[in-house]
Design a protein around this motif. Structure first.
Motif, mmCIF file in Angstrom:
data_model
loop_
_atom_site.group_PDB
_atom_site.id
_atom_site.type_symbol
_atom_site.label_atom_id
_atom_site.label_comp_id
_atom_site.label_asym_id
_atom_site.label_seq_id
_atom_site.Cartn_x
_atom_site.Cartn_y
_atom_site.Cartn_z
ATOM 1 N N UNK A 54 0.846 -1.194 0.000
ATOM 2 C CA UNK A 54 0.000 0.000 0.000
ATOM 3 C C UNK A 54 0.882 1.244 0.000
ATOM 4 N N UNK A 55 0.698 2.094 -0.989
ATOM 5 C CA UNK A 55 1.476 3.329 -1.081
ATOM 6 C C UNK A 55 1.125 4.243 0.094
ATOM 7 N N UNK A 56 2.159 4.688 0.794
ATOM 8 C CA UNK A 56 1.942 5.539 1.960
ATOM 9 C C UNK A 56 3.254 6.200 2.356
ATOM 10 N N UNK A 57 3.150 7.293 3.088
ATOM 11 C CA UNK A 57 4.331 7.978 3.630
ATOM 12 C C UNK A 57 4.329 7.820 5.145
ATOM 13 N N UNK A 58 5.515 7.600 5.707
ATOM 14 C CA UNK A 58 5.674 7.434 7.150
ATOM 15 C C UNK A 58 6.669 8.473 7.649
ATOM 16 N N UNK A 59 6.272 9.230 8.657
ATOM 17 C CA UNK A 59 7.139 10.209 9.310
ATOM 18 C C UNK A 59 7.263 9.774 10.766
ATOM 19 N N UNK A 60 8.494 9.490 11.198
ATOM 20 C CA UNK A 60 8.682 8.899 12.514
ATOM 21 C C UNK A 60 9.846 9.552 13.239
ATOM 22 N N UNK A 61 9.589 9.973 14.468
ATOM 23 C CA UNK A 61 10.641 10.552 15.302
ATOM 24 C C UNK A 61 11.419 9.410 15.955
ATOM 25 N N UNK A 62 12.705 9.325 15.657
ATOM 26 C CA UNK A 62 13.542 8.242 16.198
ATOM 27 C C UNK A 62 14.181 8.622 17.527
ATOM 28 N N UNK A 63 13.988 9.851 17.945
ATOM 29 C CA UNK A 63 14.660 10.344 19.141
ATOM 30 C C UNK A 63 15.877 11.179 18.778
ATOM 31 N N UNK A 64 16.299 11.100 17.541
ATOM 32 C CA UNK A 64 17.434 11.885 17.042
ATOM 33 C C UNK A 64 17.000 12.789 15.896
ATOM 34 N N UNK A 65 16.321 12.213 14.941
ATOM 35 C CA UNK A 65 15.781 12.934 13.788
ATOM 36 C C UNK A 65 14.402 12.367 13.490
ATOM 37 N N UNK A 66 13.610 13.128 12.770
ATOM 38 C CA UNK A 66 12.361 12.602 12.231
ATOM 39 C C UNK A 66 12.675 12.078 10.840
ATOM 40 N N UNK A 67 12.549 10.764 10.677
ATOM 41 C CA UNK A 67 12.836 10.175 9.372
ATOM 42 C C UNK A 67 11.549 10.136 8.550
ATOM 43 N N UNK A 68 11.729 10.153 7.255
ATOM 44 C CA UNK A 68 10.606 10.141 6.331
ATOM 45 C C UNK A 68 10.816 8.978 5.368
ATOM 46 N N UNK A 69 9.882 8.037 5.400
ATOM 47 C CA UNK A 69 9.921 6.883 4.518
ATOM 48 C C UNK A 69 8.708 6.930 3.614
ATOM 49 N N UNK A 70 8.890 6.502 2.377
ATOM 50 C CA UNK A 70 7.761 6.454 1.457
ATOM 51 C C UNK A 70 7.687 5.062 0.833
ATOM 52 N N UNK A 71 6.476 4.519 0.805
ATOM 53 C CA UNK A 71 6.210 3.253 0.134
ATOM 54 C C UNK A 71 5.456 3.582 -1.144
ATOM 55 N N UNK A 72 5.985 3.074 -2.251
ATOM 56 C CA UNK A 72 5.339 3.314 -3.540
ATOM 57 C C UNK A 72 5.663 2.153 -4.474
ATOM 58 N N UNK A 73 4.633 1.582 -5.076
ATOM 59 C CA UNK A 73 4.830 0.524 -6.052
ATOM 60 C C UNK A 73 5.510 -0.720 -5.507
ATOM 61 N N UNK A 74 5.267 -1.040 -4.236
ATOM 62 C CA UNK A 74 5.856 -2.228 -3.641
ATOM 63 C C UNK A 74 7.287 -2.060 -3.183
ATOM 64 N N UNK A 75 7.752 -0.802 -3.121
ATOM 65 C CA UNK A 75 9.120 -0.525 -2.684
ATOM 66 C C UNK A 75 9.095 0.568 -1.624
ATOM 67 N N UNK A 76 10.205 0.698 -0.885
ATOM 68 C CA UNK A 76 10.305 1.696 0.178
ATOM 69 C C UNK A 76 11.622 2.446 0.039
#
Length: 116
Positions: A54-76
């Motif tokens: 499922x295509x989606x964007x993930x924004x997650x605070x790791x405690x150091x930086x907020x990382x941004x991951x994107x899922x698109x077309x079965x890849x991340x």
């Protein structure tokens, strides 16, 4: 005369069949059914499974930086990295079993695992 027409028809049929097979191969390549990306982050090694179907964007605070991951077309991929060197973005799109990327300043890694 009939043999030439029949041979021409067979060659056209074979070419169309090969073209369809090539398109299907390119479309389905790297898309394992049920594939997930496992995100590990932070000092405690927290884990999160991210479905790749499922295509989606993930924004997650790791405690150091907020990382941004994107899922698109079965890849991340890591996208829009706030860290100083942006090396994690250079890994590109991950979609095959065992592909991985790391953002060391954020203490985060992503590994693709093939599903059942």
């Amino acid at each position: 005369m009939k043999d030439k027409k029949g041979m021409k028809a067979n060659l056209i049929f074979a070419a169309v069949l090969l073209a369809v097979a090539a398109v299907l191969f390119l479309f389905l390549r790297g898309r394992a059914a049920g594939a997930v990306a496992v995100l590990t982050y932070g000092d405690a090694g927290q884990r999160m499974e991210i479905p790749l179907d499922r295509d989606q964007r993930y924004d997650l605070d790791t405690g150091y930086y907020t990382i941004h991951l994107e899922v698109k077309g079965g890849k991340i991929a890591f996208v829009d990295s706030p860290c100083p060197d942006h090396v994690c973005e250079g890994y590109g799109w991950l979609g095959k079993d065992g592909d991985w990327a790391a953002c060391l300043p954020a203490k985060a890694t992503v590994t693709v695992l093939e599903g059942d």
